[in-house]
Structure formats: structure tokens, C-alpha cells
Scaffold this motif. Structure first.
Motif, PDB file in Angstrom:
ATOM      1  N   LEU A   3       0.810  -1.215   0.000  1.00 44.40           N
ATOM      2  CA  LEU A   3       0.000   0.000   0.000  1.00 44.40           C
ATOM      3  C   LEU A   3       0.848   1.271   0.000  1.00 44.40           C
ATOM      4  O   LEU A   3       0.388   2.325  -0.429  1.00 44.40           O
ATOM      5  N   ARG A   4       2.074   1.171   0.508  1.00 44.21           N
ATOM      6  CA  ARG A   4       2.944   2.347   0.551  1.00 44.21           C
ATOM      7  C   ARG A   4       3.481   2.653  -0.831  1.00 44.21           C
ATOM      8  O   ARG A   4       3.664   1.752  -1.616  1.00 44.21           O
ATOM      9  N   PRO A   5       3.765   3.838  -1.230  1.00 51.43           N
ATOM     10  CA  PRO A   5       3.679   5.095  -0.490  1.00 51.43           C
ATOM     11  C   PRO A   5       2.312   5.773  -0.605  1.00 51.43           C
ATOM     12  O   PRO A   5       2.083   6.810   0.011  1.00 51.43           O
ATOM     13  N   ASP A   6       1.392   5.202  -1.381  1.00 58.60           N
ATOM     14  CA  ASP A   6       0.081   5.836  -1.570  1.00 58.60           C
ATOM     15  C   ASP A   6      -0.700   5.940  -0.267  1.00 58.60           C
ATOM     16  O   ASP A   6      -1.391   6.932  -0.028  1.00 58.60           O
TER      17      ASP A   6
END
Length: 135
Positions: free
Chosen positions: A32-35
């Protein structure tokens, strides 16, 4: 199948599971990162709720839960479109398509693809009717 009425974040997690096949909470958080930066407890809670509804399941590997989707992407999409059609268009799929066409939501190139899909569907229906007539 449980009717998946999914939030945006639940759908994001499901897409990750469909793409990966299976994943731990830590793997999903990393993906899920960096969103989005979510606490592992948040992701675990979302997955637990989806599991209670039968949308995801888990197995255990090295004392970690490994989650997997229990519904296919096609089944989830079908259910969500049916829900949308029922709620917004009183179950009238023609109204849904009419809305998409008149609101400019479908690009010109997509209209040709829709026509081809309709023609394919009609040919399939004609084939079913012919088989039924032979009985």
C-alpha cells in the motif's frame, strides 16, 4: 457467495490479494505504501471484517495469517454492478447503459467495443435458442 458491498479500501486490499494470490498483513501494508500508510492493526481489522463476510480467508504460516480472496474478481464485480444497478436504476440495466452513454462516460472507441460485445451476446443467445428448439 456473500454480496460484497465493498468500501474503496476493502477493494484495494482485495485487488492486492487477487494479484498476489495470498499475502500477510505486513506484505499488504508494504504494498500500500507510499500511496497509503496504514497501521497493520487497521489492515488486520479490515481483513477480519472481510473474512467474517466470507470474502477473504486465511491460513497460518510461521505464526502469521496469510490471507487470500475467497471470491473471484469477476464475482465481486458482478455483485457490485448488480447492487449499483438495483440501488440507482431500480434494477434496470438499460437505464444504467443509457446513463453511461448520455453522460459521456463512454468514449467513442469504447462504443465500438460495446457494440461488439452486444453482437457477441446476441449470437450466443441465438445459439442457445437454436439448441433449445431442437429438443
Amino acid at each position: 457467495m456473500t454480496e460484497p458491498q465493498l468500501t474503496e479500501l476493502q477493494l484495494v486490499l482485495l485487488r492486492l490479494l487477487w494479484d498476489r494470490g495470498a499475502a500477510t498483513v505486513a506484505e499488504l501494508c508494504d504494498a500500500l505504501r507510499p500511496d497509503r500508510t496504514l497501521a497493520p492493526t487497521t489492515v488486520a481489522t479490515l481483513l477480519s471484517r472481510l473474512e467474517k463476510r466470507g470474502i477473504v480467508g486465511h491460513s497460518t504460516r510461521a505464526r502469521q495469517y496469510v490471507y487470500r480472496a475467497e471470491v473471484s474478481e469477476a464475482d465481486a464485480r458482478r455483485s457490485m454492478v448488480n447492487e449499483l444497478t438495483e440501488r440507482l436504476f431500480a434494477g434496470d440495466a438499460t437505464e444504467l447503459v443509457s446513463h453511461l452513454l448520455t453522460s459521456g462516460e463512454i468514449a467513442a472507441g469504447d462504443v465500438a467495443r460495446v457494440r461488439a460485445l452486444v453482437a457477441k451476446h446476441e449470437a450466443k443467445q441465438d445459439g442457445k435458442e437454436k439448441r433449445h428448439d431442437r429438443r
